[in-house]
Write a protein that holds these residues in place. Structure first.
Motif, PDB file in Angstrom:
ATOM      1  N   ILE A 199       6.104  12.550  -7.627  1.00 52.82           N
ATOM      2  CA  ILE A 199       6.696  11.258  -7.289  1.00 52.82           C
ATOM      3  C   ILE A 199       8.017  11.034  -8.011  1.00 52.82           C
ATOM      4  O   ILE A 199       9.021  10.674  -7.404  1.00 52.82           O
ATOM      5  N   GLU A 245      -3.836  12.118   2.770  1.00 53.85           N
ATOM      6  CA  GLU A 245      -3.492  12.022   1.356  1.00 53.85           C
ATOM      7  C   GLU A 245      -4.510  12.768   0.490  1.00 53.85           C
ATOM      8  O   GLU A 245      -5.649  13.014   0.897  1.00 53.85           O
ATOM      9  N   ALA A 281      -3.603   7.381   5.024  1.00 52.49           N
ATOM     10  CA  ALA A 281      -3.200   6.931   3.689  1.00 52.49           C
ATOM     11  C   ALA A 281      -4.025   5.708   3.299  1.00 52.49           C
ATOM     12  O   ALA A 281      -3.492   4.617   3.105  1.00 52.49           O
ATOM     13  N   PRO A 298       9.098   6.953  -3.909  1.00 51.79           N
ATOM     14  CA  PRO A 298       7.976   7.898  -3.870  1.00 51.79           C
ATOM     15  C   PRO A 298       7.862   8.698  -2.591  1.00 51.79           C
ATOM     16  O   PRO A 298       7.088   9.652  -2.535  1.00 51.79           O
ATOM     17  N   GLY A 330       0.813  -1.213   0.000  1.00 50.52           N
ATOM     18  CA  GLY A 330       0.000   0.000   0.000  1.00 50.52           C
ATOM     19  C   GLY A 330       0.845   1.260   0.000  1.00 50.52           C
ATOM     20  O   GLY A 330       2.063   1.239   0.227  1.00 50.52           O
ATOM     21  N   TRP A 331       0.173   2.397  -0.242  1.00 51.05           N
ATOM     22  CA  TRP A 331       0.872   3.686  -0.298  1.00 51.05           C
ATOM     23  C   TRP A 331       1.455   4.062   1.065  1.00 51.05           C
ATOM     24  O   TRP A 331       2.494   4.713   1.140  1.00 51.05           O
ATOM     25  N   ALA A 350       4.702   1.970   1.414  1.00 51.43           N
ATOM     26  CA  ALA A 350       5.643   2.259   0.325  1.00 51.43           C
ATOM     27  C   ALA A 350       6.179   3.676   0.361  1.00 51.43           C
ATOM     28  O   ALA A 350       7.351   3.910   0.021  1.00 51.43           O
ATOM     29  N   ALA A 351       5.360   4.638   0.765  1.00 53.01           N
ATOM     30  CA  ALA A 351       5.769   6.044   0.698  1.00 53.01           C
ATOM     31  C   ALA A 351       5.829   6.725   2.057  1.00 53.01           C
ATOM     32  O   ALA A 351       6.798   7.407   2.382  1.00 53.01           O
ATOM     33  N   HIS A 352       4.795   6.536   2.891  1.00 50.98           N
ATOM     34  CA  HIS A 352       4.749   7.274   4.158  1.00 50.98           C
ATOM     35  C   HIS A 352       5.738   6.729   5.186  1.00 50.98           C
ATOM     36  O   HIS A 352       6.367   7.517   5.910  1.00 50.98           O
TER      37      HIS A 352
END
Length: 368
Positions: free
Chosen positions: A283, A104, A81, A316, A21-22, A25-27
């Motif tokens: 990104i 988000e 998120a 990202p 998930g975002w 992966a990102a946060h």
């Protein structure tokens, strides 16, 4: 250096144990990159998934009830998120509890939801941040500085395209996005991010004229073979006028094959700026070139102006980390951070005008 006792504790809502998930992966890498922050808790949709996430990420505190999370006095920031349709139901209890919230983009599934969250954040006096992290990209901010310093002279023409692929390659876990009412599609995500970036660089738009289309009205899901009816916009054309008189031409589209990515060209009486990225610039890395007068375009060096205590992650999370760093600083100083929920509601209203212009087939004045 910031001591452990000085760190602000973050809880992340949306922590899939698979790591796909975002949030993971990102946060997660973004939070880890900010010296002032500590990821202290997770929140998922069920007790079972919370237990799995806790074990997968090594975070002992895991919740599945957002109100229980909101009641924790030592949590300073809650990051949301999850899928857009759930934003409002999760964010409102957090705001009612007085938590600082990073949510988000898109902020809400509708403009009404976004405006309710913005009003609640304003009333509580908390620090709110929305994930329009392109505002923190160094190349875009350098371009913004050049524009304000007169590099272009009077801005005459701005052209922006964001052409992404995959219109015929949707998977079953993306099927919910075919429903335009869910609030996550090419219009809200791609056009929303890009129009916010454009106004950040060149100033507010005063008028828009748009055509919004659904070019692929059926999605055949590549992993299941199922066919899903789609009414979510996948091709958006916008002509606009800036307050300074310059004109905008913008297209955001999701196409079947060979999407060319993102490109911005800006022309003024004194110079030219060109920026490009293989994907969405919030990104993917952005290349920036420019020229004065009739000189040839040359690559422009982007100054390093990172917030203190920031060790950038790859991938990202880079611009999200920059956003978190400024949010942490704002909380520490008792100030506000940008872009906040009010800014997000403004982008939602702009997208509403784009839709309305397309339906009514006429130009729309901003604020009309």
């Amino acid at each position: 250096m910031t001591g452990a006792d000085d760190r602000q504790r973050v809880a992340l809502v949306g922590a899939n144990a698979s790591g796909k998930g975002w949030g993971p992966a990102a946060h997660m890498p973004a939070i880890a990159a900010v010296e002032r922050l500590e990821l202290a808790a997770l929140c998922t949709s069920s007790a079972a998934s919370a237990a799995k996430a806790s074990k997968a990420f090594g975070i002992p505190r895991a919740y599945h009830d957002v109100r229980e999370l909101a009641a924790q006095p030592d949590i300073d920031i809650v990051a949301v998120a999850v899928r857009v349709p759930h934003h409002h139901a999760i964010v409102m209890p957090l705001l009612e509890a007085g938590k600082n919230v990073y949510c988000e983009w898109p902020l809400g599934a509708t403009t009404q939801e976004a405006e309710e969250m913005a009003a609640a954040a304003r009333a509580q006096g908390i620090v709110s941040v929305v994930g329009l992290q392109g505002r923190h990209d160094p190349a875009l901010n350098h371009a913004r500085t050049l524009v304000r310093d007169g590099w272009l002279g009077d801005v005459l023409s701005v052209s922006v395209t964001m052409i992404g692929g995959g219109a015929l390659g949707h998977r079953a876990d993306e099927a919910w996005m075919a429903n335009g009412a869910a609030g996550a599609n090419t219009m809200t995500i791609v056009a929303g991010h890009t129009l916010d970036q454009v106004e950040h660089l060149f100033g507010e738009l005063t008028e828009v004229s748009a055509t919004v289309g659904v070019q692929v009205p059926q999605w055949r899901l590549v992993d299941t073979g199922e066919t899903v009816e789609a009414d979510a916009p996948d091709n958006i054309l916008v002509h606009g006028t800036f307050a300074g008189g310059g004109l905008l031409s913008f297209q955001a589209a999701t196409v079947p094959h060979n999407g060319s990515g993102w490109r911005l060209e800006a022309y003024g009486t004194e110079g030219t700026l060109v920026a490009s990225s293989a994907g969405l610039p919030q990104i993917a890395p952005v290349s920036l070139s420019g020229s004065r007068g009739n000189d040839a375009l040359v690559p422009l060096d982007v100054p390093e102006r990172e917030p203190l205590g920031l060790s950038l992650p790859a991938g990202p999370g880079r611009n999200i980390a920059r956003s978190y760093a400024r949010m942490a600083q704002a909380i520490h100083e008792g100030a506000s951070a940008e872009p906040d929920f009010d800014a997000a509601a403004g982008v939602h209203r702009l997208l509403d005008l784009v839709r309305r212009s397309s339906v009514e087939r006429r130009a729309m004045g901003i604020g009309a």
